[in-house]
Write a protein that holds these residues in place. Structure first.
Motif, PDB file in Angstrom:
ATOM      1  N   GLY A 314       0.811  -1.203   0.167  1.00  0.00           N
ATOM      2  CA  GLY A 314       0.037   0.035   0.031  1.00  0.00           C
ATOM      3  C   GLY A 314       0.921   1.108   0.092  1.00  0.00           C
ATOM      4  O   GLY A 314       0.467   2.297  -0.514  1.00  0.00           O
ATOM      5  N   ASP A 315       2.058   1.178   0.142  1.00  0.00           N
ATOM      6  CA  ASP A 315       2.971   2.313   0.257  1.00  0.00           C
ATOM      7  C   ASP A 315       3.243   2.656  -1.148  1.00  0.00           C
ATOM      8  O   ASP A 315       3.240   1.921  -2.097  1.00  0.00           O
ATOM      9  CB  ASP A 315       4.320   2.083   0.968  1.00  0.00           C
ATOM     10  N   LEU A 316       3.964   3.744  -1.421  1.00  0.00           N
ATOM     11  CA  LEU A 316       4.235   4.370  -2.853  1.00  0.00           C
ATOM     12  C   LEU A 316       5.593   4.782  -2.980  1.00  0.00           C
ATOM     13  O   LEU A 316       6.078   5.661  -2.330  1.00  0.00           O
ATOM     14  CB  LEU A 316       3.317   5.249  -3.324  1.00  0.00           C
ATOM     15  N   VAL A 317       6.478   4.210  -4.106  1.00  0.00           N
ATOM     16  CA  VAL A 317       7.612   4.853  -4.203  1.00  0.00           C
ATOM     17  C   VAL A 317       7.688   5.804  -5.351  1.00  0.00           C
ATOM     18  O   VAL A 317       6.940   5.736  -6.314  1.00  0.00           O
ATOM     19  CB  VAL A 317       8.688   3.542  -4.398  1.00  0.00           C
ATOM     20  N   CYS A 318       8.165   7.079  -5.334  1.00  0.00           N
ATOM     21  CA  CYS A 318       8.043   8.054  -6.256  1.00  0.00           C
ATOM     22  C   CYS A 318       9.377   8.874  -6.213  1.00  0.00           C
ATOM     23  O   CYS A 318      10.391   8.821  -5.271  1.00  0.00           O
ATOM     24  CB  CYS A 318       6.998   8.952  -6.140  1.00  0.00           C
ATOM     25  N   HIS A 319       9.581   9.602  -7.083  1.00  0.00           N
ATOM     26  CA  HIS A 319      10.923  10.494  -7.276  1.00  0.00           C
ATOM     27  C   HIS A 319      10.588  11.721  -6.186  1.00  0.00           C
ATOM     28  O   HIS A 319       9.561  12.055  -5.521  1.00  0.00           O
ATOM     29  CB  HIS A 319      11.027  11.113  -8.608  1.00  0.00           C
ATOM     30  N   LEU A 320      11.790  12.198  -5.735  1.00  0.00           N
ATOM     31  CA  LEU A 320      11.935  13.040  -4.625  1.00  0.00           C
ATOM     32  C   LEU A 320      11.089  14.443  -4.831  1.00  0.00           C
ATOM     33  O   LEU A 320      10.285  15.037  -4.091  1.00  0.00           O
ATOM     34  CB  LEU A 320      13.283  13.532  -4.147  1.00  0.00           C
ATOM     35  N   ASP A 321      11.003  14.940  -6.252  1.00  0.00           N
ATOM     36  CA  ASP A 321      10.580  16.169  -6.555  1.00  0.00           C
ATOM     37  C   ASP A 321       9.214  16.295  -7.275  1.00  0.00           C
ATOM     38  O   ASP A 321       8.930  17.084  -8.032  1.00  0.00           O
ATOM     39  CB  ASP A 321      11.513  17.312  -7.391  1.00  0.00           C
ATOM     40  N   ASP A 322       8.858  14.936  -7.311  1.00  0.00           N
ATOM     41  CA  ASP A 322       7.374  14.710  -8.288  1.00  0.00           C
ATOM     42  C   ASP A 322       6.727  13.643  -7.226  1.00  0.00           C
ATOM     43  O   ASP A 322       6.373  12.526  -7.897  1.00  0.00           O
ATOM     44  CB  ASP A 322       7.960  14.197  -9.505  1.00  0.00           C
ATOM     45  N   ALA A 323       6.196  14.114  -6.301  1.00  0.00           N
ATOM     46  CA  ALA A 323       5.174  13.381  -5.554  1.00  0.00           C
ATOM     47  C   ALA A 323       3.766  13.651  -5.709  1.00  0.00           C
ATOM     48  O   ALA A 323       3.501  14.616  -6.198  1.00  0.00           O
ATOM     49  CB  ALA A 323       5.436  13.511  -4.034  1.00  0.00           C
ATOM     50  N   PRO A 324       2.925  12.737  -5.634  1.00  0.00           N
ATOM     51  CA  PRO A 324       1.504  12.787  -5.653  1.00  0.00           C
ATOM     52  C   PRO A 324       1.053  13.535  -4.704  1.00  0.00           C
ATOM     53  O   PRO A 324       1.549  13.563  -3.717  1.00  0.00           O
ATOM     54  CB  PRO A 324       0.934  11.311  -5.693  1.00  0.00           C
ATOM     55  N   ALA A 325      -0.315  13.810  -4.471  1.00  0.00           N
ATOM     56  CA  ALA A 325      -0.899  14.425  -3.433  1.00  0.00           C
ATOM     57  C   ALA A 325      -1.203  13.573  -2.331  1.00  0.00           C
ATOM     58  O   ALA A 325      -1.578  12.318  -2.639  1.00  0.00           O
ATOM     59  CB  ALA A 325      -2.185  15.085  -3.958  1.00  0.00           C
ATOM     60  N   VAL A 326      -0.915  13.561  -1.109  1.00  0.00           N
ATOM     61  CA  VAL A 326      -1.159  12.938  -0.021  1.00  0.00           C
ATOM     62  C   VAL A 326      -2.532  13.715   0.874  1.00  0.00           C
ATOM     63  O   VAL A 326      -2.322  14.729   1.390  1.00  0.00           O
ATOM     64  CB  VAL A 326      -0.003  12.768   0.772  1.00  0.00           C
ATOM     65  N   THR A 327      -3.774  12.699   0.592  1.00  0.00           N
ATOM     66  CA  THR A 327      -4.594  13.440   1.271  1.00  0.00           C
ATOM     67  C   THR A 327      -5.722  12.453   1.766  1.00  0.00           C
ATOM     68  O   THR A 327      -5.692  11.093   1.105  1.00  0.00           O
ATOM     69  CB  THR A 327      -5.454  14.266  -0.098  1.00  0.00           C
TER      70      THR A 327
END
Length: 428
Positions: A314-327
């Motif tokens: 359920g966690d998500l890996v993404c690049h440092l300067d391009d994260a999705p919204a956390v809401t």
């Protein structure tokens, strides 16, 4: 950091090489417009039908023509009623491409099935009966294709043989379809005149329509470019499973398995893990055939991280300067798929990528009239097959993108807590 422009271009080329032969298609349209017959024609003319299958439908057919729709209408109720109920997936191949084709229902009561079939499609074919023009269901399905952000739309004007191959009839329908598509913001629309029953302009050009100088339907399907539709800018890797082998030889191995939703991941990339926000780098990427240097959608891989970071399903890996919204507050367009209406204060399970959380409906803003595109703000609820705008509150944070930007992280399904049945599909 996220990949620079030249790296993204290279990634797009890699995706093109990996999936240039694959096209996912959803067919739709009003009842009796000939969807199943068209699919049967594509299967038959592309040599995807075995001789015993053809002989069986020949014996079952009535009239002068072989009923090719029998190749797709698999349920007994479908054959008895002469309608399509369920989504039937068929596969066929040409020297240019492999096709995954979903035959979706035309009846209004099966709108939810059409949403299911079109949710992963690269291209949608909406059939229109040349004698009837753009009907309510034709508009409904064109709207749903636009709502689901299917990048390419083909309007196939069928049964041209029944209007004496009239150029005027085709032109009128083409103009109406393109005008309606423009209102919907469809980025790419192609209108093709065909006769699915006789095979005119389905696979080869028709001699009966010399006034039409465009491609046949299959030629267009083979040539349409879908590689540019992929999101290679936003790296999104939802973790599905944590791999910890127990053998002595691999005791120190820790990998995170999943499918790349979008973007590109490379060995050495600096990444962060949500929701913790912990940062690390990618130490290695393992594919089914062994280690790889780069992963892109829709590759299923195992990612290894340099640091011992707490990561779970359920966690998500993404690049440092391009994260999705956390809401936890979600506003979405929802297609409701259950008999019991959706109302405010309804509690549900929300499944988004690999993450499942409890959620409650805080408000039903309006119900959408897909024929007029008007909003009914007095509705207060969504009934079976209704589409409307809804606000939900999740009990845990979700990592989301706008659906227009990312069709994977921008969508979710709603599940009934008691029955575990899927009751809704949403687009953020």
């Amino acid at each position: 950091m996220s990949a620079p422009v030249d790296t993204l271009t290279a990634a797009a080329a890699e995706i093109a090489s990996a999936r240039k032969d694959m096209l996912r298609i959803a067919t739709a349209g009003s009842v009796d417009d000939g969807k199943s017959t068209l699919i049967g024609r594509l299967l038959y003319d592309s040599k995807a039908v075995f001789e015993d299958q053809y002989e069986a439908i020949s014996r079952a057919s009535r009239g002068d023509h072989v009923d090719l729709s029998l190749l797709t209408d698999g349920l007994r109720a479908e054959r008895e009623q002469g309608i399509t109920i369920d989504v039937a997936y068929r596969y066929f191949t040409t020297p240019r491409r492999t096709f995954v084709l979903a035959d979706t229902p035309g009846h209004v009561q099966y709108t939810r099935n059409m949403v299911t079939g079109a949710s992963t499609a690269d291209l949608a074919i909406v059939l229109v009966d040349a004698r009837k023009g753009m009907l309510e269901q034709s508009r409904r399905h064109a709207f749903l294709a636009a709502l689901l952000r299917v990048p390419h739309l083909v309007v196939a004007v069928n049964k041209m043989d029944l209007v004496d191959w009239s150029e005027g009839v085709f032109t009128a329908i083409r103009d109406e379809a393109t005008t309606f598509a423009a209102r919907l913001g469809v980025p790419d629309i192609t209108v093709v005149p065909i006769s699915a029953l006789a095979g005119d302009n389905v696979v080869t050009a028709s001699q009966n329509m010399p006034w039409y100088d465009g491609p046949s339907l299959l030629h267009h399907l083979e040539q349409v470019e879908v590689v540019g539709d992929a999101n290679v800018a936003d790296a999104r890797f939802p973790v599905q499973y944590v791999i910890r082998p127990q053998s002595d030889a691999h005791r120190d191995y820790r990998g995170y398995a999943g499918t790349v939703a979008s973007g590109v991941l490379r060995v050495g990339d600096a990444v962060q893990v949500l929701p913790s926000g912990r940062t690390t780098t990618i130490a290695g990427i393992d594919g089914p055939a062994g280690p790889v240097e780069v992963a892109f959608p829709p590759m299923a891989v195992t990612v290894r991280l340099t640091d011992d970071v707490d990561v779970s399903r359920g966690d998500l890996v993404c690049h440092l300067d391009d994260a999705p919204a956390v809401t936890q507050e979600l506003e979405a367009v929802v297609c409701w798929m259950a008999d019991e209406p959706l109302r405010g204060r309804r509690k549900l399970v929300l499944k988004h990528t690999t993450r499942s959380v409890r959620a409650v409906v805080t408000s039903v803003h309006h119900r959408l009239d897909v024929n007029t595109l008007d909003h009914d703000v007095e509705a207060g609820e969504l009934g079976l097959n209704d589409i409307g705008r809804v606000t939900l509150k999740a009990m845990q944070p979700l990592f989301v993108d706008d659906y227009a930007r990312n069709r994977v992280t921008g969508r979710f399904i709603l599940v009934d807590e008691a029955t575990n049945a899927t009751v809704g599909a949403g687009m953020l």
